[in-house]
Enzyme design. Structure first.
Site, PDB file in Angstrom:
ATOM      1  N   HIS A 132       3.250 -17.250  11.928  1.00 49.84           N
ATOM      2  CA  HIS A 132       3.202 -15.815  11.622  1.00 49.84           C
ATOM      3  C   HIS A 132       2.216 -15.062  12.511  1.00 49.84           C
ATOM      4  O   HIS A 132       1.352 -15.661  13.156  1.00 49.84           O
ATOM      5  CB  HIS A 132       2.786 -15.604  10.156  1.00 49.84           C
ATOM      6  N   LYS A 136      -1.560 -11.696   8.889  1.00 44.50           N
ATOM      7  CA  LYS A 136      -1.139 -12.194   7.571  1.00 44.50           C
ATOM      8  C   LYS A 136      -2.355 -12.720   6.806  1.00 44.50           C
ATOM      9  O   LYS A 136      -3.132 -13.504   7.342  1.00 44.50           O
ATOM     10  CB  LYS A 136      -0.089 -13.304   7.748  1.00 44.50           C
TER      11      LYS A 136
HETATM   12  N1  LIG Z   1       9.624 -11.145   1.070  1.00 47.37           N
HETATM   13  C1  LIG Z   1       9.699 -10.837   2.376  1.00 47.37           C
HETATM   14  O1  LIG Z   1      10.795 -10.840   2.977  1.00 47.37           O
HETATM   15  C2  LIG Z   1       8.455 -10.468   3.107  1.00 47.37           C
HETATM   16  C3  LIG Z   1       7.259 -10.524   2.465  1.00 47.37           C
HETATM   17  N2  LIG Z   1       6.115 -10.119   3.084  1.00 47.37           N
HETATM   18  C4  LIG Z   1       4.927 -10.077   2.250  1.00 47.37           C
HETATM   19  O2  LIG Z   1       4.697  -8.717   1.905  1.00 47.37           O
HETATM   20  C5  LIG Z   1       3.300  -8.498   1.692  1.00 47.37           C
HETATM   21  C6  LIG Z   1       2.852  -7.307   2.514  1.00 47.37           C
HETATM   22  O3  LIG Z   1       2.893  -7.648   3.874  1.00 47.37           O
HETATM   23  P1  LIG Z   1       2.494  -6.565   4.986  1.00 47.37           P
HETATM   24  O4  LIG Z   1       3.300  -5.329   4.810  1.00 47.37           O
HETATM   25  O5  LIG Z   1       2.533  -7.293   6.280  1.00 47.37           O
HETATM   26  O6  LIG Z   1       0.973  -6.258   4.574  1.00 47.37           O
HETATM   27  P2  LIG Z   1       0.109  -4.960   4.875  1.00 47.37           P
HETATM   28  O7  LIG Z   1      -1.323  -5.353   4.698  1.00 47.37           O
HETATM   29  O8  LIG Z   1       0.531  -4.329   6.158  1.00 47.37           O
HETATM   30  O9  LIG Z   1       0.526  -3.938   3.703  1.00 47.37           O
HETATM   31  C7  LIG Z   1       0.068  -4.007   2.383  1.00 47.37           C
HETATM   32  C8  LIG Z   1      -0.147  -2.600   1.898  1.00 47.37           C
HETATM   33  O10 LIG Z   1      -0.435  -2.618   0.493  1.00 47.37           O
HETATM   34  C9  LIG Z   1      -1.543  -1.766   0.266  1.00 47.37           C
HETATM   35  N3  LIG Z   1      -2.188  -2.035  -1.012  1.00 47.37           N
HETATM   36  C10 LIG Z   1      -3.377  -2.671  -1.276  1.00 47.37           C
HETATM   37  N4  LIG Z   1      -3.628  -2.636  -2.597  1.00 47.37           N
HETATM   38  C11 LIG Z   1      -2.587  -1.982  -3.166  1.00 47.37           C
HETATM   39  C12 LIG Z   1      -2.278  -1.637  -4.501  1.00 47.37           C
HETATM   40  N5  LIG Z   1      -3.098  -1.961  -5.538  1.00 47.37           N
HETATM   41  N6  LIG Z   1      -1.127  -0.969  -4.745  1.00 47.37           N
HETATM   42  C13 LIG Z   1      -0.292  -0.624  -3.739  1.00 47.37           C
HETATM   43  N7  LIG Z   1      -0.545  -0.921  -2.450  1.00 47.37           N
HETATM   44  C14 LIG Z   1      -1.676  -1.599  -2.177  1.00 47.37           C
HETATM   45  C15 LIG Z   1      -2.417  -2.002   1.474  1.00 47.37           C
HETATM   46  O11 LIG Z   1      -3.410  -0.997   1.595  1.00 47.37           O
HETATM   47  P3  LIG Z   1      -4.823  -1.387   2.305  1.00 47.37           P
HETATM   48  O12 LIG Z   1      -4.468  -1.859   3.695  1.00 47.37           O
HETATM   49  O13 LIG Z   1      -5.588  -0.109   2.259  1.00 47.37           O
HETATM   50  O14 LIG Z   1      -5.423  -2.502   1.470  1.00 47.37           O
HETATM   51  C16 LIG Z   1      -1.356  -1.915   2.564  1.00 47.37           C
HETATM   52  O15 LIG Z   1      -1.040  -0.576   2.878  1.00 47.37           O
HETATM   53  C17 LIG Z   1       2.615  -9.838   2.023  1.00 47.37           C
HETATM   54  O16 LIG Z   1       2.426 -10.565   0.831  1.00 47.37           O
HETATM   55  C18 LIG Z   1       3.648 -10.538   2.906  1.00 47.37           C
HETATM   56  O17 LIG Z   1       3.531 -11.939   2.859  1.00 47.37           O
HETATM   57  C19 LIG Z   1       6.117  -9.690   4.371  1.00 47.37           C
HETATM   58  C20 LIG Z   1       7.275  -9.665   5.087  1.00 47.37           C
HETATM   59  C21 LIG Z   1       8.550 -10.056   4.516  1.00 47.37           C
HETATM   60  O1  LIG Z   2       3.381 -11.827   5.839  1.00 46.22           O
HETATM   61  C1  LIG Z   2       4.481 -11.846   6.431  1.00 46.22           C
HETATM   62  O2  LIG Z   2       4.660 -11.271   7.501  1.00 46.22           O
HETATM   63  C2  LIG Z   2       5.601 -12.541   5.800  1.00 46.22           C
HETATM   64  N1  LIG Z   2       5.447 -12.990   4.588  1.00 46.22           N
HETATM   65  C3  LIG Z   2       6.425 -13.664   3.803  1.00 46.22           C
HETATM   66  C4  LIG Z   2       5.960 -15.063   3.488  1.00 46.22           C
HETATM   67  O3  LIG Z   2       4.766 -15.280   3.266  1.00 46.22           O
HETATM   68  O4  LIG Z   2       6.800 -15.957   3.400  1.00 46.22           O
HETATM   69  C5  LIG Z   2       7.807 -13.589   4.398  1.00 46.22           C
HETATM   70  C6  LIG Z   2       7.833 -13.659   5.890  1.00 46.22           C
HETATM   71  O5  LIG Z   2       7.532 -14.966   6.261  1.00 46.22           O
HETATM   72  C7  LIG Z   2       6.887 -12.657   6.520  1.00 46.22           C
END
Ligand SMILES: NC(=O)C1=CN([C@@H]2O[C@H](COP(=O)(O)OP(=O)(O)OC[C@H]3O[C@@H](n4cnc5c(N)ncnc54)[C@H](OP(=O)(O)O)[C@@H]3O)[C@@H](O)[C@H]2O)C=CC1
Ligand SMILES: O=C(O)C1=N[C@H](C(=O)O)C[C@H](O)C1
Length: 246
Positions: A132, A136
């Site tokens: 990744h 992350k």
């Molecule tokens: N299921 C899937 O297909 C995928 C899953 N993921 C997962 O999604 C999650 C997010 O990833 P990613 O977008 O890269 O992370 P980011 O850190 O870019 O985004 C997370 C966001 O959530 C905000 N946040 C923090 N606390 C809260 C809260 N209490 N309520 C609402 N929002 C909040 C953060 O704000 P701040 O930065 O100010 O803390 C930030 O804006 C991870 O767990 C990742 O593993 C990612 C890609 C694909």
């Molecule tokens: O954090 C990410 O970027 C992603 N998170 C998810 C995971 O933890 O499996 C999905 C994907 O791999 C991207």
């Protein structure tokens, strides 16, 4: 039109979801919530479905607040345990709401997890390498945990015991972490988005299943499918495959 709220709306995934929902002909964004915003019946602004891509430490409490606000929820955030699944399942059933939690919404990753579980009973050894972007916050990835659990379950059902491994010393943890006995290795590398390689071995042969998300656009068809399919369900569903016609 399906009215959608996004929690974690300013993040890498959340902002991509906001654009995908805006572009979808049958959906509209009615609420954008991020860190510091309270989740209430007022702040979700009439949403039918909320999509949560926040952070592992807050996702469960966001889901409980969204259920209390009367909204069905699609969750992509990682960090879930059997205990947190059980709490959300009980709450969603009691409230008559639906929650879909999927560790990965990319079609390639969903199918790779299925293929890995199908293949696991036929191989003596299995390991998972997830790779990744360095932003992350959690390791191993939710996808790697789900992949390993699915393979371990299939191995157990087939009567396999421990995998062959003569390692006697591993002071650096170089053999990786174990998820249900399956070694899982995590790589963080600038330039990557999300990749996973599943290695399966027998004497004289190897099967490699690999999935790559080069762009967060890869997750969007699955997220939109989840939003459409979560409506009308009740309780907790785990995995996008459960709402696909596989
Ligand atoms: N299921 C899937 O297909 C995928 C899953 N993921 C997962 O999604 C999650 C997010 O990833 P990613 O977008 O890269 O992370 P980011 O850190 O870019 O985004 C997370 C966001 O959530 C905000 N946040 C923090 N606390 C809260 C809260 N209490 N309520 C609402 N929002 C909040 C953060 O704000 P701040 O930065 O100010 O803390 C930030 O804006 C991870 O767990 C990742 O593993 C990612 C890609 C694909
Ligand atoms: O954090 C990410 O970027 C992603 N998170 C998810 C995971 O933890 O499996 C999905 C994907 O791999 C991207």
């Amino acid at each position: 039109m399906i009215r959608v709220a996004v929690t974690g709306a300013k993040g890498r995934m959340g902002s991509t979801v906001v654009q995908a929902v805006t572009d979808a002909p049958d959906m509209e964004v009615v609420a954008l919530l991020d860190a510091g915003d309270a989740i209430t019946a007022q702040s979700v602004n009439g949403a039918q479905v909320a999509v949560d891509f926040s952070v592992p430490t807050v996702t469960e409490s966001n889901v409980h607040a969204l259920i209390d606000a009367g909204v069905d929820v699609v969750v992509g955030t990682t960090g879930w345990t059997e205990e947190s699944y059980a709490r959300v399942s009980e709450h969603a059933c009691r409230a008559g709401q639906a929650v879909l939690i999927a560790p990965n919404f990319a079609m390639g990753a969903v199918l790779a997890m299925k293929f890995a579980a199908m293949a696991a009973p036929y191989f003596e050894s299995a390991e998972v390498i997830e790779m990744h972007h360095p932003g992350k916050v959690d390791a191993p990835s939710g996808t790697a945990v789900a992949t390993a659990r699915g393979m371990a379950q299939a191995r157990r059902a087939a009567g396999w015991g421990d995998m062959p491994d003569a390692t006697q010393t591993d002071e650096l943890g170089a053999r990786g972490g174990r998820v249900d006995g399956i070694p899982v290795h995590a790589v963080r590398l600038r330039g990557l988005t999300a990749s996973e390689e599943i290695l399966l071995g027998n004497e004289g042969e190897q099967l490699v299943i690999r999935t790559d998300s080069f762009d967060r656009a890869s997750f969007m068809p699955g997220v939109l499918l989840g939003v459409r399919r979560v409506i009308g369900r009740t309780g907790l569903t785990i995995g996008l495959d459960e709402v696909m016609d596989l």
